[in-house]
Design a protein around this motif. Sequence first.
Motif, PDB file in Angstrom:
ATOM      1  N   GLN A 196       0.823  -1.207   0.000  1.00 10.54           N
ATOM      2  CA  GLN A 196       0.000   0.000   0.000  1.00 10.54           C
ATOM      3  C   GLN A 196       0.858   1.259   0.000  1.00 10.54           C
ATOM      4  O   GLN A 196       0.562   2.220  -0.717  1.00 10.54           O
ATOM      5  CB  GLN A 196      -0.935   0.019   1.218  1.00 10.54           C
ATOM      6  CG  GLN A 196      -2.164  -0.836   1.051  1.00 10.54           C
ATOM      7  CD  GLN A 196      -3.020  -0.391  -0.123  1.00 10.54           C
ATOM      8  OE1 GLN A 196      -3.280   0.788  -0.318  1.00 10.54           O
ATOM      9  NE2 GLN A 196      -3.448  -1.345  -0.933  1.00 10.54           N
ATOM     10  N   MET A 207      -0.727   7.680   4.036  1.00 11.84           N
ATOM     11  CA  MET A 207      -0.077   6.755   4.977  1.00 11.84           C
ATOM     12  C   MET A 207      -0.966   6.587   6.214  1.00 11.84           C
ATOM     13  O   MET A 207      -1.035   5.515   6.797  1.00 11.84           O
ATOM     14  CB  MET A 207       1.272   7.309   5.432  1.00 11.84           C
ATOM     15  CG  MET A 207       2.318   7.383   4.349  1.00 11.84           C
ATOM     16  SD  MET A 207       3.271   5.878   4.189  1.00 11.84           S
ATOM     17  CE  MET A 207       4.521   6.148   5.422  1.00 11.84           C
ATOM     18  N   SER A 250      -4.741   4.843   4.621  1.00 18.16           N
ATOM     19  CA  SER A 250      -4.891   3.636   3.801  1.00 18.16           C
ATOM     20  C   SER A 250      -3.748   2.631   3.934  1.00 18.16           C
ATOM     21  O   SER A 250      -3.800   1.565   3.331  1.00 18.16           O
ATOM     22  CB  SER A 250      -5.113   3.999   2.330  1.00 18.16           C
ATOM     23  OG  SER A 250      -3.907   4.347   1.715  1.00 18.16           O
ATOM     24  N   ALA A 251      -2.736   2.945   4.710  1.00 21.50           N
ATOM     25  CA  ALA A 251      -1.697   1.941   4.981  1.00 21.50           C
ATOM     26  C   ALA A 251      -2.134   1.170   6.236  1.00 21.50           C
ATOM     27  O   ALA A 251      -2.522   1.781   7.237  1.00 21.50           O
ATOM     28  CB  ALA A 251      -0.344   2.614   5.190  1.00 21.50           C
ATOM     29  N   PRO A 252      -2.109  -0.164   6.179  1.00 18.98           N
ATOM     30  CA  PRO A 252      -2.676  -0.960   7.274  1.00 18.98           C
ATOM     31  C   PRO A 252      -1.786  -1.017   8.516  1.00 18.98           C
ATOM     32  O   PRO A 252      -1.026  -1.947   8.719  1.00 18.98           O
ATOM     33  CB  PRO A 252      -2.867  -2.340   6.638  1.00 18.98           C
ATOM     34  CG  PRO A 252      -1.839  -2.409   5.554  1.00 18.98           C
ATOM     35  CD  PRO A 252      -1.666  -1.001   5.049  1.00 18.98           C
TER      36      PRO A 252
END
Lengths: 189, 83
Positions: free
Chosen positions: A96, A152, A155-157
């Motif tokens: 991602q 970041m 949407s970054a897990p």
Amino acid sequence: MAKTPDSSALAATMYDRGAASGSEVKQEDAGGGPRPEPSIEVRVTAERIDAGTVASRLAGSGAVGALVTFTGYCRDEGGRLKALELEHYPGMAEKQIGKIANEAASRWPILGCAAIHRHGLIAPGEEIVLVACTSAHRQAAFEAASFLMDFMKTSAPFWKREHLVDGTTGGWVEARDTDDAAANRWHRL
Amino acid sequence: MKLAYFAWVRERIGLAEEEVALPEGVETVGDLLGWLKGRGEGYGAALEAPEIIRVAIDHEHVDHSEPLAGAKEVAIFPPMTGG
């Protein structure tokens, strides 16, 4: 629902994770000639991040006229917090962040960028995340870095949990609407 | 199909991952969340507000209307709080 920018066309783009990335930006570009492929460094790590090393690697070329870095730190929340624990989804996290970085590189004429996120236990005063972008002129680096950070966060897990000084494990940090709003402002009509 | 759970979804369900065989009629992400919610107390607690739950299929974010066909790994997690 916050959506990752549509960068499926870029999904196959190779990005450079190596230390040699600075060597890719030697081409002279101030006159509007073809821009070299930006060097993109994506890293998810439990280790400390040395912003100075990353910055000098990115900026060490004659083509770069602007470097913008953002570092996000762990706060102590008024002395209440002993550490933040960052959980992540291995594999998807790197992928991602890579997509977000490639999207930034497609929207702005950046020469290079680094997007590095830590996981594990992080003490107050330590860095959690570093974003750095270089460009010939400042606007692209400012905007690309801001865009990268906004996505970041949304949407970054990664998920934050508090560990408190009294020895207890606090709750999971709640997502903020303001972070979604910050990411949404980049959506194209 | 492999299911992976993160953060408080993982804690409430009590598992980090599991293999499941989907029952007939479970075709989309939304169907999956609805089915899981009825599998027990922990699942019910994790998925009590399915509208806020985020889902990724094979490491890509998807909407709840996404079909599950062909998915190898479905990850279910709360809104992300990195950065």
